[in-house]
Each structure stands twice: as C-alpha cells, then as structure tokens.
Motif scaffolding. Structure first.
Motif, PDB file in Angstrom:
ATOM      1  N   ASN A 197     -11.660  -5.992-105.646  1.00 12.69           N
ATOM      2  CA  ASN A 197     -11.352  -7.416-105.727  1.00 12.69           C
ATOM      3  C   ASN A 197     -11.195  -7.800-107.188  1.00 12.69           C
ATOM      4  O   ASN A 197     -12.165  -7.911-107.931  1.00 12.69           O
ATOM      5  CB  ASN A 197     -12.468  -8.232-105.067  1.00 12.69           C
ATOM      6  CG  ASN A 197     -12.178  -9.721-105.099  1.00 12.69           C
ATOM      7  OD1 ASN A 197     -11.057 -10.149-105.400  1.00 12.69           O
ATOM      8  ND2 ASN A 197     -13.196 -10.517-104.802  1.00 12.69           N
ATOM      9  N   THR A 198      -9.939  -7.999-107.594  1.00 11.52           N
ATOM     10  CA  THR A 198      -9.674  -8.306-109.012  1.00 11.52           C
ATOM     11  C   THR A 198      -9.805  -9.788-109.316  1.00 11.52           C
ATOM     12  O   THR A 198      -9.691 -10.196-110.470  1.00 11.52           O
ATOM     13  CB  THR A 198      -8.255  -7.836-109.391  1.00 11.52           C
ATOM     14  OG1 THR A 198      -7.297  -8.477-108.530  1.00 11.52           O
ATOM     15  CG2 THR A 198      -8.134  -6.327-109.230  1.00 11.52           C
ATOM     16  N   ASN A 199     -10.021 -10.609-108.301  1.00 17.21           N
ATOM     17  CA  ASN A 199     -10.129 -12.059-108.507  1.00 17.21           C
ATOM     18  C   ASN A 199     -11.577 -12.531-108.669  1.00 17.21           C
ATOM     19  O   ASN A 199     -11.833 -13.724-108.717  1.00 17.21           O
ATOM     20  CB  ASN A 199      -9.482 -12.802-107.332  1.00 17.21           C
ATOM     21  CG  ASN A 199      -7.993 -12.533-107.235  1.00 17.21           C
ATOM     22  OD1 ASN A 199      -7.307 -12.429-108.255  1.00 17.21           O
ATOM     23  ND2 ASN A 199      -7.488 -12.417-106.011  1.00 17.21           N
ATOM     24  N   THR A 200     -12.486 -11.607-108.697  1.00 15.99           N
ATOM     25  CA  THR A 200     -13.884 -11.990-108.804  1.00 15.99           C
ATOM     26  C   THR A 200     -14.179 -12.624-110.164  1.00 15.99           C
ATOM     27  O   THR A 200     -13.608 -12.224-111.191  1.00 15.99           O
ATOM     28  CB  THR A 200     -14.796 -10.764-108.596  1.00 15.99           C
ATOM     29  OG1 THR A 200     -16.160 -11.159-108.772  1.00 15.99           O
ATOM     30  CG2 THR A 200     -14.472  -9.670-109.601  1.00 15.99           C
ATOM     31  N   GLU A 201     -15.062 -13.600-110.170  1.00 14.72           N
ATOM     32  CA  GLU A 201     -15.466 -14.255-111.401  1.00 14.72           C
ATOM     33  C   GLU A 201     -16.628 -13.525-112.074  1.00 14.72           C
ATOM     34  O   GLU A 201     -16.959 -13.810-113.219  1.00 14.72           O
ATOM     35  CB  GLU A 201     -15.875 -15.712-111.113  1.00 14.72           C
ATOM     36  CG  GLU A 201     -14.735 -16.596-110.636  1.00 14.72           C
ATOM     37  CD  GLU A 201     -13.693 -16.790-111.726  1.00 14.72           C
ATOM     38  OE1 GLU A 201     -14.081 -16.832-112.913  1.00 14.72           O
ATOM     39  OE2 GLU A 201     -12.501 -16.904-111.390  1.00 14.72           O
ATOM     40  N   ASP A 202     -17.243 -12.613-111.349  1.00  9.87           N
ATOM     41  CA  ASP A 202     -18.399 -11.875-111.871  1.00  9.87           C
ATOM     42  C   ASP A 202     -17.909 -10.636-112.601  1.00  9.87           C
ATOM     43  O   ASP A 202     -17.513  -9.638-111.994  1.00  9.87           O
ATOM     44  CB  ASP A 202     -19.327 -11.484-110.717  1.00  9.87           C
ATOM     45  CG  ASP A 202     -20.654 -10.919-111.222  1.00  9.87           C
ATOM     46  OD1 ASP A 202     -20.752 -10.636-112.435  1.00  9.87           O
ATOM     47  OD2 ASP A 202     -21.578 -10.753-110.408  1.00  9.87           O
ATOM     48  N   ILE A 203     -17.898 -10.691-113.920  1.00  8.69           N
ATOM     49  CA  ILE A 203     -17.387  -9.581-114.719  1.00  8.69           C
ATOM     50  C   ILE A 203     -18.274  -8.339-114.598  1.00  8.69           C
ATOM     51  O   ILE A 203     -17.800  -7.212-114.681  1.00  8.69           O
ATOM     52  CB  ILE A 203     -17.231 -10.021-116.196  1.00  8.69           C
ATOM     53  CG1 ILE A 203     -16.410  -8.980-116.965  1.00  8.69           C
ATOM     54  CG2 ILE A 203     -18.589 -10.225-116.850  1.00  8.69           C
ATOM     55  CD1 ILE A 203     -16.067  -9.423-118.371  1.00  8.69           C
ATOM     56  N   ASN A 204     -19.567  -8.568-114.380  1.00 11.46           N
ATOM     57  CA  ASN A 204     -20.480  -7.434-114.216  1.00 11.46           C
ATOM     58  C   ASN A 204     -20.177  -6.669-112.931  1.00 11.46           C
ATOM     59  O   ASN A 204     -20.207  -5.436-112.903  1.00 11.46           O
ATOM     60  CB  ASN A 204     -21.930  -7.909-114.208  1.00 11.46           C
ATOM     61  CG  ASN A 204     -22.396  -8.360-115.579  1.00 11.46           C
ATOM     62  OD1 ASN A 204     -22.106  -7.723-116.582  1.00 11.46           O
ATOM     63  ND2 ASN A 204     -23.101  -9.475-115.624  1.00 11.46           N
ATOM     64  N   LYS A 205     -19.876  -7.385-111.867  1.00 10.27           N
ATOM     65  CA  LYS A 205     -19.556  -6.740-110.601  1.00 10.27           C
ATOM     66  C   LYS A 205     -18.242  -5.980-110.697  1.00 10.27           C
ATOM     67  O   LYS A 205     -18.092  -4.878-110.164  1.00 10.27           O
ATOM     68  CB  LYS A 205     -19.474  -7.770-109.468  1.00 10.27           C
ATOM     69  CG  LYS A 205     -19.260  -7.151-108.089  1.00 10.27           C
ATOM     70  CD  LYS A 205     -19.234  -8.197-107.005  1.00 10.27           C
ATOM     71  CE  LYS A 205     -19.145  -7.554-105.617  1.00 10.27           C
ATOM     72  NZ  LYS A 205     -18.037  -6.594-105.498  1.00 10.27           N
ATOM     73  N   TYR A 206     -17.277  -6.565-111.391  1.00  8.42           N
ATOM     74  CA  TYR A 206     -15.986  -5.904-111.554  1.00  8.42           C
ATOM     75  C   TYR A 206     -16.146  -4.582-112.308  1.00  8.42           C
ATOM     76  O   TYR A 206     -15.598  -3.549-111.912  1.00  8.42           O
ATOM     77  CB  TYR A 206     -15.024  -6.837-112.283  1.00  8.42           C
ATOM     78  CG  TYR A 206     -13.611  -6.324-112.389  1.00  8.42           C
ATOM     79  CD1 TYR A 206     -13.057  -5.533-111.382  1.00  8.42           C
ATOM     80  CD2 TYR A 206     -12.813  -6.640-113.478  1.00  8.42           C
ATOM     81  CE1 TYR A 206     -11.758  -5.072-111.481  1.00  8.42           C
ATOM     82  CE2 TYR A 206     -11.513  -6.191-113.585  1.00  8.42           C
ATOM     83  CZ  TYR A 206     -10.989  -5.405-112.583  1.00  8.42           C
ATOM     84  OH  TYR A 206      -9.701  -4.941-112.678  1.00  8.42           O
ATOM     85  N   ALA A 207     -16.918  -4.607-113.404  1.00  8.22           N
ATOM     86  CA  ALA A 207     -17.157  -3.381-114.174  1.00  8.22           C
ATOM     87  C   ALA A 207     -17.911  -2.353-113.346  1.00  8.22           C
ATOM     88  O   ALA A 207     -17.614  -1.151-113.381  1.00  8.22           O
ATOM     89  CB  ALA A 207     -17.931  -3.712-115.451  1.00  8.22           C
ATOM     90  N   SER A 208     -18.891  -2.827-112.565  1.00  7.36           N
ATOM     91  CA  SER A 208     -19.673  -1.921-111.732  1.00  7.36           C
ATOM     92  C   SER A 208     -18.816  -1.298-110.633  1.00  7.36           C
ATOM     93  O   SER A 208     -18.978  -0.129-110.297  1.00  7.36           O
ATOM     94  CB  SER A 208     -20.852  -2.677-111.118  1.00  7.36           C
ATOM     95  OG  SER A 208     -21.604  -1.840-110.262  1.00  7.36           O
TER      96      SER A 208
END
Length: 391
Positions: free
Chosen positions: A161-172
């Motif tokens: 999900n590239t639309n997430t606002e949580d940058i930590n979750k995106y990196a993880s």
C-alpha cells in the motif's frame, strides 16, 4: 556438577598419565553415573585434570569443542570428546581465542613442553554474536537465480500500500518483502570454517554426524564412529596441504607478474590472525561500559562534546542561510536516477546493518525496488521524518 544439585564425587580423582585403561574406564563410568543421577534440566559443569589433549583441530567435533584448542589430539582426548558428545557437553577452554601462553595448564621441567590437559566442560554453551546461515549473495550472479529473485520481489512489492501515511509501516513493508524473497529464492551459503576444507570433506563430516547419533547403541557403531572421525581428520589435513600448495603457486605467479598487491594479499591470507573487536569503552570516569545502551549513550555524549560550538543557534542558522543555495520547495528534490545511481555505486562484500540487507541484494532487486526506495526517500523528505529502521 549442576546448577541446582551438588553431586558428591570425591572418589573421582584426576587422571594421571600412567593410569591403566581399567582405571580410565572406571573413571568415566563413575562420572556417567553421577551425571545420570542429576536432573536433566540442570546445567552440568564438569571440571578437572583430564590428562587429555583435545588439540586445536575441531573437525568432526564441532558439537563438543571450538577451534581454539592447543597442540595435537591424543587417545585420551578422543575419549573426552566422545564423552562430551554423548552427554551434550561443550569444552569451554576451546571456545574463545586466547594467546597460547594462556591455554597451557601443564608445563614440563625447564619449560620445554606445554599442554592443555585441565579442562572445563559444560552443558551450557558459550555463544558468540555471529550471524549464521548467511545467504550466498554470490549466487545472484547466476542469471536464473537473479531472475527468480527479481520476479518474486516485484510480485510482493506490487501488493504494498503506497498510499499509507505511516512512513514507518511503509519502510517495514519494503524490508519484509525483501527479507521474505531472500529466504524463498536465494540459497543458504555453505561455507566451511577453514578456507581449505573441501566439499568432499564436508560431506564426510555430515556422514560422521549421522553415525554419532548411534554410538551408544552398540560397540560396532562406536568403532565405526572412531574410524570415520579419523577419516575426516585425514581428509582435512590433505585438503590443507593441497590448499597451501595452490596458494604458493598463486603467490609465485603473482610475484612473477609484478602484482605486488595481489602477492601481499595472498601471503597475508594464510598467516593473518583474528583481531578481536573492541565491544566495550570507558566513560569519563574510567569505568568500563559493556551494555549496548551505555556504549551508545557514551558515544553520543562524546560526539556532542567533540563538535560543540560556542555559537548560539541563531548565529548558526544565519551562517547556514548565507552558504546554502536557494531551494524550490515545489521541486522533486530526489530524482529516481539519483537513487538508481546511489544503489549502483554500493560496494560489494560489506557487512550488513541490523536489517541484514547487503548492497548486492539492493542492486539485484530491479526497477520495482528502486521505485519503492525512491518513493520512500521522497516521503521522508516531504514529511521531514525518517523511518525508525534508518536510525
């Protein structure tokens, strides 16, 4: 004898060099009876003068000893190692690297000969913080494996999900996709502890490990186990001789071709000694700090003091404004070509960070991985926040 139960074994004395075989067998029998009488859940520690030499070659006995013993192995040393394997004990003297003068426990008159015959065996193994079963990144040079890795990684990254606002979750999520793909597509490296050990010797050692599980069932199995142990040691010695001969030929060829750097490296490889890493530091009062948190705190304090400036924040900001070029906030400051170039310039054979991802993995990831890393970098820039993984 154990962490909870003190087993009285005063009758089990040290083994003298001239003990007959009957007394040695009686010694081990008494010791076995003592171990059997103690609770299995306890930690067993057996120490004493064994009058046995286990040597410095642990080929075939990795379960019972490390590769930092001393001298050569004798018959009593073999008996001790077999006993240790049978009762899941580890000879701690051989686990960590020490100077030879700190390994000796016996010295002959006039100091001509030295031996390590006093040893401590424990059912609790001392551990080294090393990463085992590392993936063989060299296999990524194989086109088939690299294509399989890229295809599987693209499939997993497409589900993020590239639309997430949580940058930590995106990196993880990116890290998880990478790690899962590595486990599924890249074979585990099988590297011997010694550079000269051949694949044939490793196969022979595997066979020995299977036989050792049956040594307590019959005398024939015990004899077969001793036989294959000797075969493994003989094969390892032959491998070392062949390897040294090959190294000498390479050194001679490099010297004739005037390749001084390659010659020096070839000479250094067989002779270089392990240099232990410094894992502890001292605080300002000279007290040794050992825990990771204390060491990090000390380094933080040291760097703050080292780079401390007498200028106030206002003067520092003004100075930075004067030397900084004007920026357009609407411009995409991080280009995908910059990310691609940075990944391409990563050096090989470097130690990974805490995530275990090396540069070769990023370079083999393909365009999909570059796209997601580019998007992550821009998100970090726009939000003025970096993922916790990066810290």
């Amino acid at each position: 004898m154990s962490a909870r139960t003190e087993c009285k074994a005063d009758s089990i004395g040290p083994l003298s060099p001239d003990c007959p075989d009957t007394e040695i067998n009686q010694f081990y029998q008494q010791l076995e009876d003592t171990l059997r009488s103690s609770p299995k859940k306890d930690t067993h520690i057996v120490m004493g003068d064994w009058n046995a030499k286990i040597g410095n070659d642990n080929t075939g006995f990795e379960q019972a000893m490390g590769n930092h013993g001393f001298g050569s192995q004798n018959e009593r040393g073999l008996m001790l190692l077999e006993f240790a394997i049978k009762y899941n004990l580890y000879i701690c003297n051989s686990r960590f690297q020490q100077k030879d003068c700190r390994k000796w426990t016996w010295t002959s008159p006039f100091g001509l000969y030295h031996n390590m015959i006093n040893m401590s065996a424990s059912s609790l193994r001392p551990t080294l913080h090393t990463r085992s079963n590392q993936k063989e990144t060299e296999s990524l040079k194989n086109n088939t494996i690299q294509h399989s890795f890229q295809t599987a990684l693209e499939d997993k990254l497409s589900q993020l999900n590239t639309n997430t606002e949580d940058i930590n979750k995106y990196a993880s999520d990116i890290y998880s996709a990478l790690n899962t793909t590595i486990e599924e597509t890249i074979p585990t490296a099988r590297k011997p502890r010694k550079a000269w050990i051949s694949e044939e010797t490793l196969i022979l050692a595997d066979k020995k490990r299977k036989i050792k599980n049956t040594i307590t069932t019959s005398n024939n199995n015990r004899d077969e186990y001793r036989k294959i142990c000797n075969e493994v040691r003989k094969a390892a010695r032959q491998d070392k001789e062949k390897w040294l001969e090959h190294q000498c030929k390479q050194i001679e060829q490099s010297a004739q071709e005037k390749k001084s750097r390659a010659t020096y490296q070839l000479i250094k490889d067989p002779n270089c000694k392990h240099q232990p890493r410094q894992l502890t530091i001292k605080d300002s009062n000279g007290t040794i700090l050992q825990t990771k948190e204390e060491v990090l705190s000390r380094w933080t304090s040291y760097c703050e003091t080292l780079y401390k400036s007498n200028l106030d924040d206002r003067s520092r900001i003004q100075e930075l404004d004067e030397i900084s070029p004007p920026l357009d906030d609407t411009e995409d400051l991080i280009l995908i070509d910059e990310v691609r170039k940075a990944i391409k310039q990563l050096k090989h054979h470097k130690s990974p960070g805490t995530d275990g991802i090396v540069g070769e993995i990023l370079q083999a990831g393909g365009g999909a991985l570059v796209t997601h890393i580019h998007r992550l970098c821009n998100e970090a820039w726009k939000k003025e926040q970096i993922p916790e993984e990066w810290t």
